[in-house]
Scaffold this motif. Structure first.
Motif, PDB file in Angstrom:
ATOM      1  N   ILE A  35       0.829  -1.203   0.000  1.00 20.23           N
ATOM      2  CA  ILE A  35       0.000   0.000   0.000  1.00 20.23           C
ATOM      3  C   ILE A  35       0.865   1.255   0.000  1.00 20.23           C
ATOM      4  O   ILE A  35       0.660   2.177  -0.794  1.00 20.23           O
ATOM      5  CB  ILE A  35      -0.922   0.004   1.234  1.00 20.23           C
ATOM      6  CG1 ILE A  35      -1.858  -1.211   1.222  1.00 20.23           C
ATOM      7  CG2 ILE A  35      -1.718   1.303   1.309  1.00 20.23           C
ATOM      8  CD1 ILE A  35      -2.836  -1.238   0.102  1.00 20.23           C
ATOM      9  N   ASP A  38       2.887   1.764  -3.247  1.00 24.15           N
ATOM     10  CA  ASP A  38       2.069   2.238  -4.362  1.00 24.15           C
ATOM     11  C   ASP A  38       1.761   3.718  -4.239  1.00 24.15           C
ATOM     12  O   ASP A  38       1.580   4.410  -5.243  1.00 24.15           O
ATOM     13  CB  ASP A  38       0.767   1.436  -4.400  1.00 24.15           C
ATOM     14  CG  ASP A  38       0.049   1.566  -5.735  1.00 24.15           C
ATOM     15  OD1 ASP A  38       0.467   0.893  -6.683  1.00 24.15           O
ATOM     16  OD2 ASP A  38      -0.907   2.358  -5.816  1.00 24.15           O
ATOM     17  N   TYR A  67      -6.954   9.039  -5.397  1.00 20.19           N
ATOM     18  CA  TYR A  67      -6.559   8.003  -4.434  1.00 20.19           C
ATOM     19  C   TYR A  67      -6.583   8.570  -3.018  1.00 20.19           C
ATOM     20  O   TYR A  67      -7.137   7.966  -2.089  1.00 20.19           O
ATOM     21  CB  TYR A  67      -5.167   7.506  -4.807  1.00 20.19           C
ATOM     22  CG  TYR A  67      -4.554   6.502  -3.863  1.00 20.19           C
ATOM     23  CD1 TYR A  67      -4.802   5.136  -4.025  1.00 20.19           C
ATOM     24  CD2 TYR A  67      -3.710   6.896  -2.833  1.00 20.19           C
ATOM     25  CE1 TYR A  67      -4.232   4.203  -3.176  1.00 20.19           C
ATOM     26  CE2 TYR A  67      -3.143   5.967  -1.980  1.00 20.19           C
ATOM     27  CZ  TYR A  67      -3.402   4.627  -2.159  1.00 20.19           C
ATOM     28  OH  TYR A  67      -2.830   3.710  -1.310  1.00 20.19           O
ATOM     29  N   PHE A  98      -7.805  -3.987  -3.581  1.00 19.51           N
ATOM     30  CA  PHE A  98      -6.608  -3.252  -3.972  1.00 19.51           C
ATOM     31  C   PHE A  98      -5.926  -3.911  -5.162  1.00 19.51           C
ATOM     32  O   PHE A  98      -5.450  -3.235  -6.087  1.00 19.51           O
ATOM     33  CB  PHE A  98      -5.638  -3.159  -2.795  1.00 19.51           C
ATOM     34  CG  PHE A  98      -4.520  -2.188  -3.011  1.00 19.51           C
ATOM     35  CD1 PHE A  98      -4.686  -0.836  -2.753  1.00 19.51           C
ATOM     36  CD2 PHE A  98      -3.288  -2.620  -3.481  1.00 19.51           C
ATOM     37  CE1 PHE A  98      -3.652   0.072  -2.969  1.00 19.51           C
ATOM     38  CE2 PHE A  98      -2.246  -1.731  -3.701  1.00 19.51           C
ATOM     39  CZ  PHE A  98      -2.434  -0.378  -3.443  1.00 19.51           C
ATOM     40  N   ALA A 101      -8.021  -3.221  -8.301  1.00 16.44           N
ATOM     41  CA  ALA A 101      -7.871  -1.819  -8.691  1.00 16.44           C
ATOM     42  C   ALA A 101      -6.509  -1.569  -9.327  1.00 16.44           C
ATOM     43  O   ALA A 101      -6.393  -0.795 -10.291  1.00 16.44           O
ATOM     44  CB  ALA A 101      -8.064  -0.917  -7.480  1.00 16.44           C
ATOM     45  N   SER A 102      -5.470  -2.213  -8.807  1.00 17.62           N
ATOM     46  CA  SER A 102      -4.127  -2.053  -9.381  1.00 17.62           C
ATOM     47  C   SER A 102      -4.093  -2.548 -10.821  1.00 17.62           C
ATOM     48  O   SER A 102      -3.458  -1.934 -11.695  1.00 17.62           O
ATOM     49  CB  SER A 102      -3.099  -2.818  -8.535  1.00 17.62           C
ATOM     50  OG  SER A 102      -3.023  -2.290  -7.233  1.00 17.62           O
ATOM     51  N   ARG A 118      -7.811   4.735  -9.749  1.00 15.37           N
ATOM     52  CA  ARG A 118      -7.040   5.203  -8.591  1.00 15.37           C
ATOM     53  C   ARG A 118      -7.961   5.428  -7.385  1.00 15.37           C
ATOM     54  O   ARG A 118      -7.591   5.134  -6.247  1.00 15.37           O
ATOM     55  CB  ARG A 118      -6.301   6.492  -8.947  1.00 15.37           C
ATOM     56  CG  ARG A 118      -5.089   6.280  -9.821  1.00 15.37           C
ATOM     57  CD  ARG A 118      -3.946   5.671  -9.052  1.00 15.37           C
ATOM     58  NE  ARG A 118      -3.322   6.649  -8.159  1.00 15.37           N
ATOM     59  CZ  ARG A 118      -2.490   6.351  -7.177  1.00 15.37           C
ATOM     60  NH1 ARG A 118      -2.202   5.093  -6.907  1.00 15.37           N
ATOM     61  NH2 ARG A 118      -1.965   7.303  -6.430  1.00 15.37           N
ATOM     62  N   GLN A 121      -8.617   2.123  -5.960  1.00  9.24           N
ATOM     63  CA  GLN A 121      -7.475   1.703  -5.134  1.00  9.24           C
ATOM     64  C   GLN A 121      -7.578   2.270  -3.728  1.00  9.24           C
ATOM     65  O   GLN A 121      -7.223   1.614  -2.746  1.00  9.24           O
ATOM     66  CB  GLN A 121      -6.161   2.188  -5.763  1.00  9.24           C
ATOM     67  CG  GLN A 121      -5.487   1.194  -6.673  1.00  9.24           C
ATOM     68  CD  GLN A 121      -4.063   1.617  -6.964  1.00  9.24           C
ATOM     69  OE1 GLN A 121      -3.788   2.783  -7.256  1.00  9.24           O
ATOM     70  NE2 GLN A 121      -3.146   0.686  -6.880  1.00  9.24           N
ATOM     71  N   PHE A 181       2.153  -1.019 -11.117  1.00  6.58           N
ATOM     72  CA  PHE A 181       0.828  -1.388 -10.631  1.00  6.58           C
ATOM     73  C   PHE A 181       0.539  -2.871 -10.864  1.00  6.58           C
ATOM     74  O   PHE A 181      -0.145  -3.507 -10.060  1.00  6.58           O
ATOM     75  CB  PHE A 181      -0.233  -0.520 -11.306  1.00  6.58           C
ATOM     76  CG  PHE A 181      -0.125   0.931 -10.936  1.00  6.58           C
ATOM     77  CD1 PHE A 181      -0.675   1.401  -9.760  1.00  6.58           C
ATOM     78  CD2 PHE A 181       0.559   1.823 -11.745  1.00  6.58           C
ATOM     79  CE1 PHE A 181      -0.571   2.732  -9.399  1.00  6.58           C
ATOM     80  CE2 PHE A 181       0.671   3.165 -11.400  1.00  6.58           C
ATOM     81  CZ  PHE A 181       0.113   3.619 -10.210  1.00  6.58           C
ATOM     82  N   ASN A 184       1.429  -5.435  -8.095  1.00 10.24           N
ATOM     83  CA  ASN A 184       0.568  -5.554  -6.920  1.00 10.24           C
ATOM     84  C   ASN A 184      -0.373  -6.747  -7.009  1.00 10.24           C
ATOM     85  O   ASN A 184      -0.803  -7.276  -5.980  1.00 10.24           O
ATOM     86  CB  ASN A 184      -0.284  -4.288  -6.749  1.00 10.24           C
ATOM     87  CG  ASN A 184       0.530  -3.087  -6.347  1.00 10.24           C
ATOM     88  OD1 ASN A 184       1.603  -3.214  -5.772  1.00 10.24           O
ATOM     89  ND2 ASN A 184       0.041  -1.903  -6.659  1.00 10.24           N
TER      90      ASN A 184
END
Length: 475
Positions: A35, A38, A67, A98, A101-102, A118, A121, A181, A184
């Motif tokens: 987290i 990123d 974000y 997460f 979303a990545s 974003r 995320q 990204f 992740n």
């Protein structure tokens, strides 16, 4: 909404006693590192993102701000969910969101797509960040082991932020900003699998979910963060800034009133009865604001004034990362000897010295003269104070408030990060050149850290010394 006790009864008073402590800590730290990483990895990739998506400067700022807005707005809700629901389940859901979303960020093809991804995320981060800290407090009993675990968690926050710049720069220069990204996704999947195996389910207790508190905290925090973001972009007197700030203040006022009266509040006001916890929250807000501003403006200076590549910019932060990691290895031992208060005070003081040094920067100042020394001070100072500052933020919180206390820590950090970039951008708005704007921002950051040091000396250090004296008297 009521929840029923369905989880297996723990074998002891510790809800996570059936879990493997080292495995829990590893899962939590890797997830939280993802987290934090990123959140900073995007800085060195912003120029490539702007070029690839043909984004305006305002749209580019929202790639980061979307974000921040959602993360800050949902933190309290994400934190309390872990207290009322199974912490393991909530943690795993956050990781899944997460990771997904990545993937969406990495495959983005348009301005709307990447900004929305974003924001998505931010939802996952708002669940994972407080859940990870509450898992530590639920797994490790107060004492030496929890001190070491919290120190490692605090170190992860600082090291992850600086390592993100190195990793982001390398990936942006050698491969693509998208790779930062994509990585992740396998990490999130792996952590979900390990969490299902090694994290013991926490007891699900009967309780009433604070619906009004959840709604007002989310809307109030979101409006406040939005207003701060708009203030940095469009000025503090613009209607787009003042209206959301006013809404945020009013709604948060309703939130505080509700928390005062609610039987089971989402953010128990009793957490603020501790001078140490309250001081730690305010200190973290200012310190995080200065820290994120430091990263934000330093990357601009190195790429915009020195004309360095993203990879060179990332490598420039490597000495700080190495020193911070090295110092953090001794934090648990130093905490047992001197206490959290002294480490926070000394660490923040060292960072303040680094910012005062940086404020003298000019375009003609060589890297070794202008940046190497301050970066070393930043690494040492952050390595000393991040873990102890986190520990001070959750100090003395009862087990039933573990999620709320960790939410307070993370909320202070996220709000500080947003406020820092916006306020320091405004501080340098009148400068004629990028170099002057960055120098003004460093001066503003030094003021913020100076206030954080005063708060430490007034609230955290005296409370810590009193607690240590009381412990000695008991023995």
């Amino acid at each position: 909404m009521h929840t029923q006790p369905t989880a297996p009864k723990p074998t002891s008073g510790n809800p996570q006693s059936a879990a493997h402590p080292r495995a829990v800590l590893a899962i939590v730290l890797v997830s939280y590192f993802m987290i934090v990483l990123d959140n900073s990895i995007i800085f060195t990739g912003l120029p490539q993102i702007q070029e690839a998506m043909q984004l305006t400067p305002a749209a580019l700022s929202w790639v980061q701000d979307a974000y921040t807005l959602v993360f800050g707005g949902l933190l309290l809700l994400g934190a309390r969910a872990g207290d009322l629901l199974c912490r393991r389940r909530v943690f795993m859901v956050g990781l899944a969101l997460f990771g997904l979303a990545s993937l969406l960020v990495g495959t983005a093809q348009s301005e709307t797509w990447i900004i929305a991804a974003r924001a998505f995320q931010g939802v996952g981060a708002a669940i994972v960040a407080p859940s990870s800290l509450s898992l530590i407090t639920a797994t490790f009993a107060p004492g030496r082991e929890r001190t070491r675990a919290v120190a490692a968690y605090g170190t992860t926050a600082g090291v992850g932020a600086s390592v993100g710049l190195v990793v982001g720069g390398a990936l942006a220069s050698l491969l693509s900003w998208r790779v930062g990204f994509f990585i992740n996704v396998p990490i999130a999947i792996t952590m979900i699998v390990l969490a299902s195996r090694f994290l013991a389910p926490s007891r699900i207790v009967r309780g009433r979910f604070d619906v009004l508190g959840a709604i007002t905290s989310t809307i109030g925090m979101g409006s406040l963060v939005y207003g701060i973001v708009e203030g940095g972009d469009n000025g503090w007197s613009a209607p787009g800034t003042l209206i959301p700030l006013g809404i945020g203040v009013v709604v948060l006022g309703v939130f505080v009133l509700n928390e005062w009266r609610a039987a089971q509040p989402i953010m128990p006001l009793r957490l603020f009865a501790s001078r140490k916890r309250s001081g730690a929250a305010a200190t973290r807000l200012l310190f995080a604001g200065a820290g994120i501003g430091f990263f934000f403006f330093t990357t601009q200076f190195l790429q915009g004034v020195y004309k360095w590549t993203p990879l060179q910019t990332g490598i420039a932060f490597l000495p700080m990362s190495l020193l911070q990691f090295g110092v953090s290895l001794f934090v648990a031992r130093l905490t047992r000897r001197f206490g959290n208060g002294w480490l926070v005070a000394v660490g923040i003081g060292i960072v303040l010295a680094g910012l005062i040094w940086l404020a003298q920067i000019t375009p003609d100042t060589p890297y070794l003269v202008g940046f190497a020394g301050p970066l070393a001070l930043f690494g040492i100072g952050q390595g000393l104070c991040f873990g102890p500052l986190t520990a001070a933020g959750i100090s003395g919180a009862p087990a039933e408030d573990a999620g709320a206390a960790s939410g307070l820590v993370n909320t202070a950090h996220q709000l500080g990060s947003t406020l820092g970039v916006a306020a320091l951008t405004a501080a340098g708005a009148g400068a004629a050149t990028l170099a002057d704007r960055v120098a003004d921002a460093y001066t503003g950051a030094a003021v913020m850290v100076g206030v954080a040091l005063v708060l430490t000396l007034v609230f955290i250090l005296p409370a810590d010394l009193a607690a240590r004296r009381a412990a000695i008297n008991l023995h």
